[in-house]
Design an enzyme around this catalytic site. Structure first.
Site, PDB file in Angstrom:
ATOM      1  N   HIS A   1       5.129  51.616  32.208  1.00  0.00           N
ATOM      2  CA  HIS A   1       4.575  52.601  33.141  1.00  0.00           C
ATOM      3  C   HIS A   1       5.616  52.956  34.203  1.00  0.00           C
ATOM      4  CE1 HIS A   1      -0.056  52.440  32.541  1.00  0.00           C
ATOM      5  NE2 HIS A   1       0.581  52.344  31.393  1.00  0.00           N
TER       6      HIS A   1
ATOM      7  N   TYR B   1      -5.342  53.723  41.643  1.00  0.00           N
ATOM      8  CA  TYR B   1      -5.867  52.867  42.714  1.00  0.00           C
ATOM      9  C   TYR B   1      -6.593  53.791  43.687  1.00  0.00           C
ATOM     10  CZ  TYR B   1      -2.748  48.976  41.347  1.00  0.00           C
ATOM     11  OH  TYR B   1      -2.110  47.951  40.677  1.00  0.00           O
TER      12      TYR B   1
ATOM     13  N   PRO C   1      -5.664  40.508  43.835  1.00  0.00           N
ATOM     14  CA  PRO C   1      -5.034  41.187  42.696  1.00  0.00           C
ATOM     15  C   PRO C   1      -4.555  42.614  42.972  1.00  0.00           C
ATOM     16  CG  PRO C   1      -7.411  40.993  42.375  1.00  0.00           C
ATOM     17  CD  PRO C   1      -7.089  40.223  43.608  1.00  0.00           C
TER      18      PRO C   1
ATOM     19  N   LYS D   1       0.368  40.986  41.617  1.00  0.00           N
ATOM     20  CA  LYS D   1       1.504  40.099  41.849  1.00  0.00           C
ATOM     21  C   LYS D   1       1.314  38.646  41.379  1.00  0.00           C
ATOM     22  CE  LYS D   1       4.536  42.808  43.527  1.00  0.00           C
ATOM     23  NZ  LYS D   1       4.604  43.539  42.248  1.00  0.00           N
TER      24      LYS D   1
ATOM     25  N   TYR E   1       6.108  47.137  44.437  1.00  0.00           N
ATOM     26  CA  TYR E   1       5.214  47.130  43.272  1.00  0.00           C
ATOM     27  C   TYR E   1       5.982  46.769  41.995  1.00  0.00           C
ATOM     28  CZ  TYR E   1       1.284  48.357  40.287  1.00  0.00           C
ATOM     29  OH  TYR E   1       0.251  48.304  39.381  1.00  0.00           O
TER      30      TYR E   1
HETATM   31  P1  RFL Z   1      -3.581  29.749  35.608  1.00  0.00           P
HETATM   32  O1  RFL Z   1      -3.491  30.954  34.724  1.00  0.00           O
HETATM   33  O2  RFL Z   1      -4.785  29.567  36.429  1.00  0.00           O
HETATM   34  O3  RFL Z   1      -3.364  28.483  34.664  1.00  0.00           O
HETATM   35  C1  RFL Z   1      -3.593  27.174  35.122  1.00  0.00           C
HETATM   36  C2  RFL Z   1      -4.009  26.322  33.931  1.00  0.00           C
HETATM   37  O4  RFL Z   1      -4.194  24.973  34.359  1.00  0.00           O
HETATM   38  C3  RFL Z   1      -5.375  24.471  33.773  1.00  0.00           C
HETATM   39  N1  RFL Z   1      -5.895  23.360  34.596  1.00  0.00           N
HETATM   40  C4  RFL Z   1      -5.680  22.060  34.295  1.00  0.00           C
HETATM   41  N2  RFL Z   1      -5.028  21.469  33.293  1.00  0.00           N
HETATM   42  C5  RFL Z   1      -5.031  20.106  33.277  1.00  0.00           C
HETATM   43  N3  RFL Z   1      -5.665  19.338  34.216  1.00  0.00           N
HETATM   44  C6  RFL Z   1      -6.312  19.891  35.239  1.00  0.00           C
HETATM   45  N4  RFL Z   1      -6.923  19.148  36.159  1.00  0.00           N
HETATM   46  C7  RFL Z   1      -6.359  21.313  35.316  1.00  0.00           C
HETATM   47  N5  RFL Z   1      -6.914  22.190  36.182  1.00  0.00           N
HETATM   48  C8  RFL Z   1      -6.614  23.420  35.740  1.00  0.00           C
HETATM   49  C9  RFL Z   1      -6.300  25.666  33.721  1.00  0.00           C
HETATM   50  O5  RFL Z   1      -7.344  25.504  32.761  1.00  0.00           O
HETATM   51  C10 RFL Z   1      -5.317  26.770  33.351  1.00  0.00           C
HETATM   52  O6  RFL Z   1      -5.201  26.940  31.963  1.00  0.00           O
HETATM   53  O7  RFL Z   1      -2.333  29.657  36.604  1.00  0.00           O
HETATM   54  P2  RFL Z   1      -0.821  30.161  36.411  1.00  0.00           P
HETATM   55  O8  RFL Z   1      -0.270  29.692  35.103  1.00  0.00           O
HETATM   56  O9  RFL Z   1      -0.152  29.800  37.669  1.00  0.00           O
HETATM   57  O10 RFL Z   1      -0.913  31.746  36.292  1.00  0.00           O
HETATM   58  C11 RFL Z   1      -1.333  32.536  37.384  1.00  0.00           C
HETATM   59  C12 RFL Z   1      -2.069  33.791  36.894  1.00  0.00           C
HETATM   60  O11 RFL Z   1      -3.046  33.400  35.958  1.00  0.00           O
HETATM   61  C13 RFL Z   1      -2.720  34.567  38.052  1.00  0.00           C
HETATM   62  O12 RFL Z   1      -1.854  34.599  39.159  1.00  0.00           O
HETATM   63  C14 RFL Z   1      -3.025  36.030  37.652  1.00  0.00           C
HETATM   64  O13 RFL Z   1      -4.012  36.083  36.667  1.00  0.00           O
HETATM   65  C15 RFL Z   1      -3.478  36.827  38.869  1.00  0.00           C
HETATM   66  N6  RFL Z   1      -3.842  38.213  38.546  1.00  0.00           N
HETATM   67  C16 RFL Z   1      -2.876  39.184  38.351  1.00  0.00           C
HETATM   68  N7  RFL Z   1      -1.566  38.865  38.417  1.00  0.00           N
HETATM   69  C17 RFL Z   1      -0.601  39.815  38.153  1.00  0.00           C
HETATM   70  O14 RFL Z   1       0.597  39.517  38.251  1.00  0.00           O
HETATM   71  N8  RFL Z   1      -0.920  41.109  37.803  1.00  0.00           N
HETATM   72  C18 RFL Z   1      -2.210  41.506  37.696  1.00  0.00           C
HETATM   73  O15 RFL Z   1      -2.433  42.653  37.312  1.00  0.00           O
HETATM   74  C19 RFL Z   1      -3.234  40.552  38.005  1.00  0.00           C
HETATM   75  N9  RFL Z   1      -4.531  40.894  37.926  1.00  0.00           N
HETATM   76  C20 RFL Z   1      -5.183  38.575  38.422  1.00  0.00           C
HETATM   77  C21 RFL Z   1      -5.492  39.946  38.116  1.00  0.00           C
HETATM   78  C22 RFL Z   1      -6.198  37.664  38.596  1.00  0.00           C
HETATM   79  C23 RFL Z   1      -7.511  38.067  38.479  1.00  0.00           C
HETATM   80  N10 RFL Z   1      -8.525  37.081  38.641  1.00  0.00           N
HETATM   81  C24 RFL Z   1      -9.508  36.826  37.693  1.00  0.00           C
HETATM   82  C25 RFL Z   1      -8.361  36.107  39.714  1.00  0.00           C
HETATM   83  C26 RFL Z   1      -6.786  40.373  37.996  1.00  0.00           C
HETATM   84  C27 RFL Z   1      -7.820  39.448  38.205  1.00  0.00           C
HETATM   85  C28 RFL Z   1      -9.224  39.967  38.126  1.00  0.00           C
HETATM   86  C1  PHB Z   2      -5.398  44.843  35.377  1.00  0.00           C
HETATM   87  O1  PHB Z   2      -5.093  45.675  34.502  1.00  0.00           O
HETATM   88  O2  PHB Z   2      -6.132  43.890  35.139  1.00  0.00           O
HETATM   89  C2  PHB Z   2      -4.862  45.010  36.741  1.00  0.00           C
HETATM   90  C3  PHB Z   2      -3.960  46.016  37.008  1.00  0.00           C
HETATM   91  C4  PHB Z   2      -3.469  46.179  38.302  1.00  0.00           C
HETATM   92  C5  PHB Z   2      -3.888  45.334  39.306  1.00  0.00           C
HETATM   93  C6  PHB Z   2      -4.787  44.315  39.042  1.00  0.00           C
HETATM   94  C7  PHB Z   2      -5.287  44.150  37.750  1.00  0.00           C
HETATM   95  O3  PHB Z   2      -3.410  45.516  40.565  1.00  0.00           O
END
Ligand code: RFL
Ligand code: PHB
Length: 407
Positions: free
Chosen positions: A89, A218, A310, A314, A402
């Site tokens: 993108h 957005y 989110p 980041k 971004y």
């Molecule tokens: P994770 O993905 O939470 O993985 C951690 C893992 O550890 C396990 N765990 C354990 N394992 C062993 N023993 C224990 N006691 C444990 N406790 C937990 C868990 O089951 C899991 O598998 O962390 P990690 O690897 O640091 O990754 C971080 C990302 O997942 C997170 O920052 C992103 O998803 C945030 N996020 C977004 N980030 C972006 O860069 N771009 C995006 O567009 C974006 N959109 C989002 C998001 C997060 C969202 N939610 C649901 C919070 C959109 C949403 C809606």
């Molecule tokens: C997504 O596609 O899940 C998404 C995209 C942009 C954001 C957060 C989530 O800022």
């Protein structure tokens, strides 16, 4: 090098002993990416994950990868499908006050772009690569606990199928997310936490319908924030800001479509294709940083150390930059015997984390409806957005953040 069982039942009859160089807690993107880079560099590691592989793959989360993160997937040898199926993108739209305005990410950032590719796919590709290269991951590992990381001989214990296991190691990487055990194992007196909790959440849906636009939108609206994103040209990912106490059951698909349409400019709302959702969830929004990110031989990386709302996309990307610094430090340690990289890990990682915290906080403040903002606050947000889209300096700052600040 593969981890090996060096003894059985030495201390307790039912304990299995193992030794590795780096024990990684958590098989999210941070843990899997670190594990793969270490494996490729010949550094022995074991990944311990609380959940099943299927459960990890069922979580729908991030969708936007910075170039740095995409490059690390390539480096890990897991970038082939992202390059083939991901959507590069070059810009996104900001919608407010009935109109929308494009931010030319590519033009304003000196030629950079982002990659739209789901976190689920990233995780899948990393899992597959780990399997192909013989890396050991233990899923459904319960009671995972790091020990003695303030001394020279740390180890991690866990249980699986009623058997106790102990892994002796050189280092522990706490990649276990915000609710994990790693950060909680550090005494309160050794850690400083900074936190802001926002008074709303995001309701997100996935639906098998073409996205309303080929780029993300957005939207700021007096009824609340909305975001139109995608996973492919046939699968849309849409979000609306909602009260924290709303439940998914309160939101029928019809209610969701009515609400998001009301928050988008008329021309966008008119061309929006709707359909049944197949995933729907509500996520609270939080900013959080734990300092430092290293405690002796335990390192925190990714959501275990910090959370961003989110809005700036980041979270996943910060997990990747932590892994960049941590992997480089560990490689230097094993290749040259130098601890300079790991000694500087926390400082380097936090410098980038705080800039992303600021950006995510600012995007959240600018685009969401706050309970006490009133008509005055709405006007101020619209003035800021107007300034953003009409000033090259302001748009450049937005674009630079971004697409991702340099590592
Ligand atoms: P994770 O993905 O939470 O993985 C951690 C893992 O550890 C396990 N765990 C354990 N394992 C062993 N023993 C224990 N006691 C444990 N406790 C937990 C868990 O089951 C899991 O598998 O962390 P990690 O690897 O640091 O990754 C971080 C990302 O997942 C997170 O920052 C992103 O998803 C945030 N996020 C977004 N980030 C972006 O860069 N771009 C995006 O567009 C974006 N959109 C989002 C998001 C997060 C969202 N939610 C649901 C919070 C959109 C949403 C809606
Ligand atoms: C997504 O596609 O899940 C998404 C995209 C942009 C954001 C957060 C989530 O800022």
């Amino acid at each position: 090098m593969r981890p090996h069982v060096v003894g059985q039942g030495t201390h307790r009859e039912d304990t299995v002993f193992m030794r590795t160089q780096v024990a990684i807690i958590g098989a999210g993107p941070a843990g899997l990416l670190l594990g793969q880079l270490l494996t490729n560099a010949g550094i022995d590691n074991v990944v311990l994950e609380l959940r099943s592989a299927d459960y990890v793959l069922s979580r729908v989360r991030a969708g936007v990868l910075e170039e740095g993160m995409a490059g690390m997937l390539d480096e890990a040898g897991a970038g082939r499908r992202m390059r083939a199926e991901g959507l590069p993108h070059d810009g996104f739209d900001l919608a407010f006050d009935g109109g929308h305005h494009r931010i030319d990410l590519h033009g304003l950032s000196g030629g950079k772009r982002v990659m739209v590719y789901g976190q689920t796919e990233v995780t899948h590709d990393l899992m597959e690569k780990r399997r192909d290269t013989g890396g050991l991951s233990v899923y459904e590992a319960v009671n995972v606990q790091p020990h003695d990381f303030d001394g020279p001989n740390p180890y991690v214990t866990y249980d699986k199928h009623g058997t106790s296991h102990r892994i002796d190691c050189d280092f522990v990487a706490g990649c276990d997310g915000f609710h994990g055990v790693s950060r909680r194992s550090v005494p309160d007196s050794a850690i400083t936490a900074y936190e802001r909790v926002y008074p709303f959440g995001w309701l997100g849906i996935l639906a098998e319908i073409p996205p309303v636009s080929h780029e993300l939108i957005y939207a700021n609206h007096p009824r609340g924030f909305a975001l139109c994103s995608m996973r492919s040209m046939t699968r849309s990912r849409y979000y609306v800001q909602c009260p924290l106490d709303d439940r998914v059951e309160d939101w029928s698909d019809d209610r969701f479509w009515d609400e998001i349409r009301r928050r988008l400019p008329a021309d966008v709302a008119e061309r929006m294709v709707t359909g049944p959702s197949f995933e729907k969830s509500i996520a609270p929004l939080r900013s959080f940083v734990a300092e430092p990110m290293r405690f002796g031989r335990l390192f925190l990386a990714g959501d275990a150390a910090h959370i961003v709302p989110p809005t700036g996309a980041k979270g996943l990307n910060l997990a990747a930059s932590d892994v960049r610094y941590l992997f480089d430090g560990l490689r230097e340690y094993y290749a040259d015997g130098s601890s300079a990289g790991i000694d500087d890990y926390s400082r380097r990682a936090l410098a980038r984390v705080w800039k992303a915290e600021r950006f995510s906080w600012w995007m959240t403040n600018t685009l969401h409806r706050f309970p006490d903002q009133g008509a005055f606050g709405q006007k101020i947000q619209e003035a800021e957005l107007n300034y953003l889209v009409s000033s090259r300096a302001a748009s450049t700052s937005l674009a630079e953040n971004y697409v991702g600040l340099p590592y």
